[in-house]
Structure formats: structure tokens, C-alpha cells
Motif scaffolding. Structure first.
Motif, PDB file in Angstrom:
ATOM      1  N   UNK A   1       0.816  -1.218   0.000  1.00 58.00           N
ATOM      2  CA  UNK A   1       0.000   0.000   0.000  1.00 58.00           C
ATOM      3  C   UNK A   1       0.850   1.268   0.000  1.00 58.00           C
ATOM      4  N   UNK A   2       2.044   1.186   0.570  1.00 62.83           N
ATOM      5  CA  UNK A   2       2.935   2.357   0.616  1.00 62.83           C
ATOM      6  C   UNK A   2       3.770   2.513  -0.655  1.00 62.83           C
ATOM      7  N   UNK A   3       3.506   1.667  -1.648  1.00 63.50           N
ATOM      8  CA  UNK A   3       4.230   1.743  -2.911  1.00 63.50           C
ATOM      9  C   UNK A   3       5.510   0.930  -2.942  1.00 63.50           C
ATOM     10  N   UNK A   4       5.845   0.291  -1.834  1.00 60.62           N
ATOM     11  CA  UNK A   4       7.060  -0.522  -1.773  1.00 60.62           C
ATOM     12  C   UNK A   4       6.842  -1.836  -2.509  1.00 60.62           C
ATOM     13  N   UNK A   5       7.854  -2.282  -3.245  1.00 58.43           N
ATOM     14  CA  UNK A   5       7.746  -3.535  -3.984  1.00 58.43           C
ATOM     15  C   UNK A   5       7.733  -4.725  -3.030  1.00 58.43           C
ATOM     16  N   UNK A   6       6.936  -5.724  -3.356  1.00 57.34           N
ATOM     17  CA  UNK A   6       6.984  -6.972  -2.609  1.00 57.34           C
ATOM     18  C   UNK A   6       8.329  -7.644  -2.868  1.00 57.34           C
ATOM     19  N   UNK A   7       8.764  -8.560  -2.000  1.00 57.24           N
ATOM     20  CA  UNK A   7      10.057  -9.230  -2.221  1.00 57.24           C
ATOM     21  C   UNK A   7      10.169  -9.880  -3.593  1.00 57.24           C
ATOM     22  N   UNK A   8       9.096 -10.514  -4.055  1.00 61.09           N
ATOM     23  CA  UNK A   8       9.124 -11.162  -5.367  1.00 61.09           C
ATOM     24  C   UNK A   8       9.351 -10.139  -6.470  1.00 61.09           C
ATOM     25  N   UNK A   9       8.650  -9.023  -6.399  1.00 63.65           N
ATOM     26  CA  UNK A   9       8.785  -8.000  -7.438  1.00 63.65           C
ATOM     27  C   UNK A   9      10.133  -7.300  -7.350  1.00 63.65           C
ATOM     28  N   UNK A  10      10.589  -7.027  -6.148  1.00 62.90           N
ATOM     29  CA  UNK A  10      11.901  -6.375  -5.990  1.00 62.90           C
ATOM     30  C   UNK A  10      12.994  -7.247  -6.606  1.00 62.90           C
TER      31      UNK A  10
ATOM     32  N   UNK B   1       4.042  -3.340 -28.349  1.00 65.14           N
ATOM     33  CA  UNK B   1       5.311  -2.636 -28.182  1.00 65.14           C
ATOM     34  C   UNK B   1       6.372  -3.110 -29.178  1.00 65.14           C
ATOM     35  N   UNK B   2       6.015  -4.101 -29.970  1.00 63.77           N
ATOM     36  CA  UNK B   2       6.858  -4.579 -31.076  1.00 63.77           C
ATOM     37  C   UNK B   2       8.259  -4.972 -30.604  1.00 63.77           C
ATOM     38  N   UNK B   3       8.326  -5.650 -29.477  1.00 57.54           N
ATOM     39  CA  UNK B   3       9.611  -6.106 -28.946  1.00 57.54           C
ATOM     40  C   UNK B   3       9.950  -7.448 -29.575  1.00 57.54           C
ATOM     41  N   UNK B   4      11.027  -7.478 -30.326  1.00 64.52           N
ATOM     42  CA  UNK B   4      11.420  -8.683 -31.049  1.00 64.52           C
ATOM     43  C   UNK B   4      12.406  -9.538 -30.265  1.00 64.52           C
ATOM     44  N   UNK B   5      13.283  -8.879 -29.507  1.00 70.38           N
ATOM     45  CA  UNK B   5      14.353  -9.576 -28.793  1.00 70.38           C
ATOM     46  C   UNK B   5      14.279  -9.202 -27.318  1.00 70.38           C
ATOM     47  N   UNK B   6      14.042 -10.188 -26.450  1.00 64.18           N
ATOM     48  CA  UNK B   6      13.841  -9.852 -25.044  1.00 64.18           C
ATOM     49  C   UNK B   6      14.275 -10.981 -24.118  1.00 64.18           C
ATOM     50  N   UNK B   7      14.681 -10.571 -22.930  1.00 66.91           N
ATOM     51  CA  UNK B   7      14.908 -11.493 -21.818  1.00 66.91           C
ATOM     52  C   UNK B   7      13.861 -11.168 -20.760  1.00 66.91           C
ATOM     53  N   UNK B   8      13.099 -12.161 -20.372  1.00 66.41           N
ATOM     54  CA  UNK B   8      12.054 -11.974 -19.372  1.00 66.41           C
ATOM     55  C   UNK B   8      12.602 -12.375 -18.011  1.00 66.41           C
ATOM     56  N   UNK B   9      12.394 -11.524 -17.010  1.00 65.10           N
ATOM     57  CA  UNK B   9      12.835 -11.872 -15.654  1.00 65.10           C
ATOM     58  C   UNK B   9      11.617 -12.112 -14.765  1.00 65.10           C
ATOM     59  N   UNK B  10      11.627 -13.281 -14.142  1.00 61.61           N
ATOM     60  CA  UNK B  10      10.629 -13.637 -13.149  1.00 61.61           C
ATOM     61  C   UNK B  10      11.167 -14.854 -12.405  1.00 61.61           C
ATOM     62  N   UNK B  11      10.418 -15.357 -11.424  1.00 64.64           N
ATOM     63  CA  UNK B  11      10.901 -16.483 -10.638  1.00 64.64           C
ATOM     64  C   UNK B  11      10.868 -17.786 -11.458  1.00 64.64           C
TER      65      UNK B  11
END
Length: 210
Positions: free
Chosen positions: A59-68, A137-147
Motif C-alpha cells: 500500500x505504501x508503494x514498496x515492492x513486494x520481495x518477489x517484485x523487488x 510494443x513490437x519487442x522482437x528480442x527480449x529477456x524476461x525476468x521472473x521467478x
């Protein structure tokens, strides 16, 4: 009594079949994407953009640990010369909840120039985020970051939409909700499979929700 036994037997067989189907879909996702997922930053092929998938914001705008951890991982890729710019995509369907603004603010605090950041305010779920990244967004080349638990589904979607994306694991700690999220992921796989088969369009292809 015989009827009760038949009902119990049918229930057990049904449960076993459901488990096999769930594990089977998960195995398909993992098999199709195994070669696209990296854990060693020195082995990640260079790409133009790093895509940061949204997650919960406090609620305070701080990222959750997963998102950070996702955002910090994206910064590492940039600092190591593996990507040139950022796409942050997440949920901003209401004025009082904005994953995208929180991520952008965090990136800027860490020294990332705003000109390098593109914002997708209508990445309401993983499918929408992947679809919009490539189509809008026409992104052709990307690296996705997630868990790690999330990457097979994410890259399965991207691959089957025709996008040449790879993934880099953002796990940097143990998460309190990790077990629950992993179980949820098994069910979310079915939704992703259905969306891919239907070539479903996102809720909107506008730059952001109104």
C-alpha cells in the motif's frame, strides 16, 4: 455398500487422472522452454530489452520481495551489458494500485535513466503482458525476468505467440508464499494453454487502461 465403493473408486480414479493431467501439462511447458531459461548471467545471450513482469506492491508503494527481486535482476542484466532497455508491465487498473509506477520509481532510484524505460500499464496477467510486449510494443528480442516457477508458463506463452524471448531466473531468496504460488502455477498452466490455443486477445491493446 457396493454403490458407495463404486463412488469411492471412481473418485480415486478421477483424482489420479486429474493429477496426471496437471503434471503432464506442467511437463510439456518445462520441456518446451528448458533451453530458453538461464540461471548464470554470463551465459545469457544479449537481447535488446528486459521485460519485468509485475507482481504485488504494498500500500505504501514498496515492492513486494518477489517484485523487488525481478527488478533487481533486470538491473543486473543491464549492468552486465546483456540488455539495453527495460519494459515494465503490470497491473494498473485502478488509481490506487499501480505496479508499473512502483517499478519505474524503483528503477530510477537505482540510477536507471527514465528514457530507457517503457511502461505497459495494462499487463493484467502473464498472457496479456507477453502478447502486448510483442504485438503492441513490437519487442522482437527480449529477456524476461521472473521467478523459476513462473518462467516455463511465461516462455511457453511467448514461444507459442511467435516471440523469440528467453528467460532469466530472478530467485534471490525463499519467499513465504512460494509453495502457494507454485500450486497456483499448476492451475494457471491450463489457463495459459487455453489462451494460446485460442490465440486470445488481451483485454485491451491500448497503451494503458482508461
Amino acid at each position: 455398500m457396493k454403490r458407495v465403493k463404486k463412488i469411492i473408486l471412481a473418485s480415486v480414479i478421477g483424482l489420479v487422472l486429474i493429477i496426471f493431467v496437471v503434471l503432464g501439462v506442467e511437463a510439456i511447458f518445462q520441456r518446451q522452454t528448458a533451453g530458453l531459461i538461464y540461471k548464470d548471467i554470463s551465459r545469457v545471450p544479449a537481447s535488446e530489452t528486459v521485460i519485468i513482469l509485475g507482481a504485488s506492491v504494498h500500500a505504501n508503494g514498496k515492492l513486494s520481495p518477489i517484485l523487488q527481486d525481478r527488478v533487481d535482476t533486470a538491473i543486473r542484466l543491464y549492468e552486465n551489458g546483456r540488455v539495453n532497455n527495460f519494459l515494465v508491465t503490470g497491473d494498473h487498473r485502478s488509481d490506487d494500485y499501480n505496479e508499473v509506477a512502483a517499478m519505474v520509481s524503483y528503477l530510477e532510484e537505482k540510477g536507471i535513466d527514465k528514457s530507457l524505460i517503457t511502461s505497459d500499464h495494462a499487463g493484467l496477467d502473464t498472457y496479456d503482458s507477453m502478447y502486448r510486449a510483442g504485438k503492441l510494443f513490437d519487442i522482437k528480442s527480449a529477456t524476461v525476468v521472473t521467478q523459476a516457477f513462473h518462467l516455463p508458463r511465461t516462455l511457453f506463452i511467448a514461444k507459442n505467440l511467435g516471440f523469440d524471448y528467453q528467460g532469466f531466473v530472478a530467485d534471490q531468496r525463499h519467499y513465504q508464499t512460494e509453495y502457494r504460488l507454485k500450486q497456483r502455477e499448476k492451475l494457471a498452466n491450463f489457463k495459459a494453454l487455453w489462451e494460446v490455443l485460442l490465440k486470445k486477445k488481451p483485454r485491451t491493446l491500448e497503451a494503458r487502461l482508461n
